[in-house]
Design an enzyme around this catalytic site. Structure first.
Site, PDB file in Angstrom:
ATOM      1  N   SER A   1      22.776  42.555 -28.312  1.00 40.50           N
ATOM      2  CA  SER A   1      22.613  43.212 -28.791  1.00 40.50           C
ATOM      3  C   SER A   1      21.869  44.425 -28.354  1.00 40.50           C
ATOM      4  O   SER A   1      22.441  45.684 -29.402  1.00 40.50           O
ATOM      5  CB  SER A   1      22.225  42.663 -30.408  1.00 40.50           C
ATOM      6  OG  SER A   1      20.887  42.442 -30.096  1.00 40.50           O
TER       7      SER A   1
ATOM      8  N   LYS B   1      14.792  49.541 -29.528  1.00 36.63           N
ATOM      9  CA  LYS B   1      16.174  49.184 -29.759  1.00 36.63           C
ATOM     10  C   LYS B   1      16.253  49.665 -31.511  1.00 36.63           C
ATOM     11  O   LYS B   1      14.584  49.222 -32.320  1.00 36.63           O
ATOM     12  CB  LYS B   1      16.329  48.230 -29.580  1.00 36.63           C
ATOM     13  CG  LYS B   1      17.738  47.332 -30.172  1.00 36.63           C
ATOM     14  CD  LYS B   1      17.691  45.679 -29.995  1.00 36.63           C
ATOM     15  CE  LYS B   1      18.884  45.125 -30.417  1.00 36.63           C
ATOM     16  NZ  LYS B   1      18.098  43.493 -30.256  1.00 36.63           N
TER      17      LYS B   1
ATOM     18  N   SER C   1      20.882  38.539 -26.478  1.00 35.19           N
ATOM     19  CA  SER C   1      20.932  39.829 -26.801  1.00 35.19           C
ATOM     20  C   SER C   1      19.921  40.325 -25.829  1.00 35.19           C
ATOM     21  O   SER C   1      19.781  42.141 -25.831  1.00 35.19           O
ATOM     22  CB  SER C   1      21.027  39.983 -28.595  1.00 35.19           C
ATOM     23  OG  SER C   1      21.480  39.577 -28.473  1.00 35.19           O
TER      24      SER C   1
END
Length: 475
Positions: free
Chosen positions: A152, A76, A176
């Site tokens: 996210s 990520k 997230s």
């Protein structure tokens, strides 16, 4: 040998087994993953920083003989540093930031044999639950491209759900991991506070509210990935209680008869959509059919006090990061450096004192005790993962022109998840439902602090009786 035609029928451990048996090579798997990204990413915008050259070099240098040797993997684009590769945090102010070292998390992934071939999209600093940003644009949900893939970790969830790879790194400061898993029909577990490393650049995320792990298609991949990254870290301020045995073994173990509390009213007061409530109630009935005891319960949280505390903690951490970056650039922070809500949140710290911050930390610690006391009588808490099905893109943007409308929608997405970030308890989203629009609806289970084992045991049991692996946007 070439590309693997049935690549999507394997989870990450399955691909690693093919490599170990020399039925495919790591280069075959990388070529397959890259071809899928190149085919699918123009529409989905899940992978924002390709690292194909780095991946090929790591294979040529010789991969460690770890449990995931040769398996393609994405980081990520938030906090996970890879030497010589950009980490933008989804923000233009970090557009040219290139770390000169690996995060401890990345070091552990590489020792496990994972082949890191790119970075997945994140909204700016992980501050919202839809993955869209000024720097990279909107990431789309493979189940319905007009809708969010969550946030996210929405780049990770979009990529995994689309079949670019079977598992990807993710992180969770308010939901997230679990929210993108819910939006995309995946399994996502947020570990206990202190379970996984944040070093060497930090000791914790958001005062302990943030955790790192992954989104996966199979439960066993999540368990095995947690096994490779969850050892105590030298110099960390604290760590979670040690596990009794490997999580992969837990995922292969039938759970004992569990006492489960069913809660279908959100902890922050957001109204729960009928589809989400129905998903949790159906999961409760399934658990009862499996021999577990489920009873309706209520956990009353002072949502106003908790909300004020979490905002102060997140905003203070954000402001510290932005001030440090502006200092590195030799100038003051400008309003156009970041998105609208990001700037407003950073500026709100001007009204926060050091005493306010200390009180906020005390609040989340008190909430942790409250949840722990509740779980004295129960093994697990069962809720919807979100109070809403996946929302349309744009509604959760950090540059939304109507901030209060955006925040109202944001509260619907975090109404069940963020409590367990504040409390530090492990929680998972399990893909057990799809609505009439064929959009995934996740169901959340939260466990006692340090007890990921019970979560993995139940998740594997649910996966066996109501499998989801074959259910994909293309199936």
């Amino acid at each position: 040998m070439g590309r693997l035609d049935d690549y999507e029928s394997y989870d990450a451990l399955g691909l690693a087994e093919l490599v170990a048996k020399k039925q495919v090579s790591p280069s075959d798997l990388l070529d397959t993953a890259v071809s899928r990204v190149e085919k699918l990413n123009p529409e989905l915008n899940a992978v924002v920083i390709p690292m194909y050259t780095e991946a090929r070099k790591s294979i040529e240098a010789g991969l460690p003989k770890g449990p995931f040797s040769g398996v393609p993997f994405l980081l990520k684009d938030l906090h996970a540093f890879y030497t010589g590769t950009r980490t933008t945090f989804g923000s233009r102010i970090f557009e040219d930031f290139v770390p000169d070292h690996d995060s401890e998390l990345v070091t552990r992934y590489r020792k496990a044999g994972l082949v890191i071939f790119g970075k997945s999209a994140s909204p700016e600093f992980g501050l919202t639950t839809s993955t869209e940003s000024r720097i990279f644009g909107q990431t789309r949900n493979p189940w319905k491209i007009t809708h969010t893939s969550g946030g996210s970790s929405g780049g990770a969830s979009s990529a995994v759900a689309a079949g670019m790879l079977p598992a990807a790194n993710a992180s969770d400061g308010g939901g997230s991991i679990r929210i993108p898993a819910s939006c995309c029909g995946l399994f996502g577990l947020k570990p206990s506070r202190g379970r996984n490393p944040f070093g060497p650049d930090a000791g914790e995320g958001w005062s302990g509210m943030s955790s790192v792990h992954a989104v996966t298609r199979s439960v066993r991949d999540s368990a095995a990935l947690l096994d490779v990254i969850s050892a105590p870290e030298l110099g960390a301020p604290y760590c979670a209680p040690p596990q009794k045995r490997p999580y992969l073994k837990e995922a292969a173990t039938e759970p004992r008869r569990l006492r489960i509390a069913l809660i279908t009213e959100s902890f922050n007061g957001a109204e729960t959509h009928a589809d989400c409530k129905s998903a949790a109630e159906n999961a409760a009935r399934l658990c009862e059919e499996l021999g577990h005891d489920v009873e309706a319960a209520s956990l009353q949280i002072d949502s106003e006090t908790l909300g004020t505390a979490t905002r102060a903690i997140i905003a203070s951490n954000l402001r510290a990061s932005l001030d440090a970056r502006a200092e590195e650039l030799g100038r003051e922070l400008r309003e156009d450096d970041v998105e609208t809500l990001t700037y407003a949140m950073a500026q709100s710290v001007d009204q926060t004192t050091g005493a306010d911050y200390a009180r906020s930390v005390r609040v989340i610690h008190a909430v942790g005790r409250q949840v722990s006391n509740f779980l004295v009588d129960y093994d697990l808490i069962l809720t919807p993962t979100m109070a809403t099905p996946p929302l349309e893109l744009g509604r959760l943007s950090l540059s939304h022109p109507q901030i209060f409308e955006m925040i109202a929608d944001l509260n619907k997405t975090v109404g069940y998840t963020s409590l367990f970030n504040a409390s530090g308890h492990p929680a998972m989203s399990v893909p057990l439902a799809w609505n009439a629009e064929n959009l995934p609806i996740g169901v959340q289970f939260a466990g006692r602090f340090g007890d990921e084992a019970t979560l993995f045991q139940l998740a594997a049991q649910l996966e066996t009786v109501q499998p989801w692996f074959e259910r994909t946007p293309r199936a």
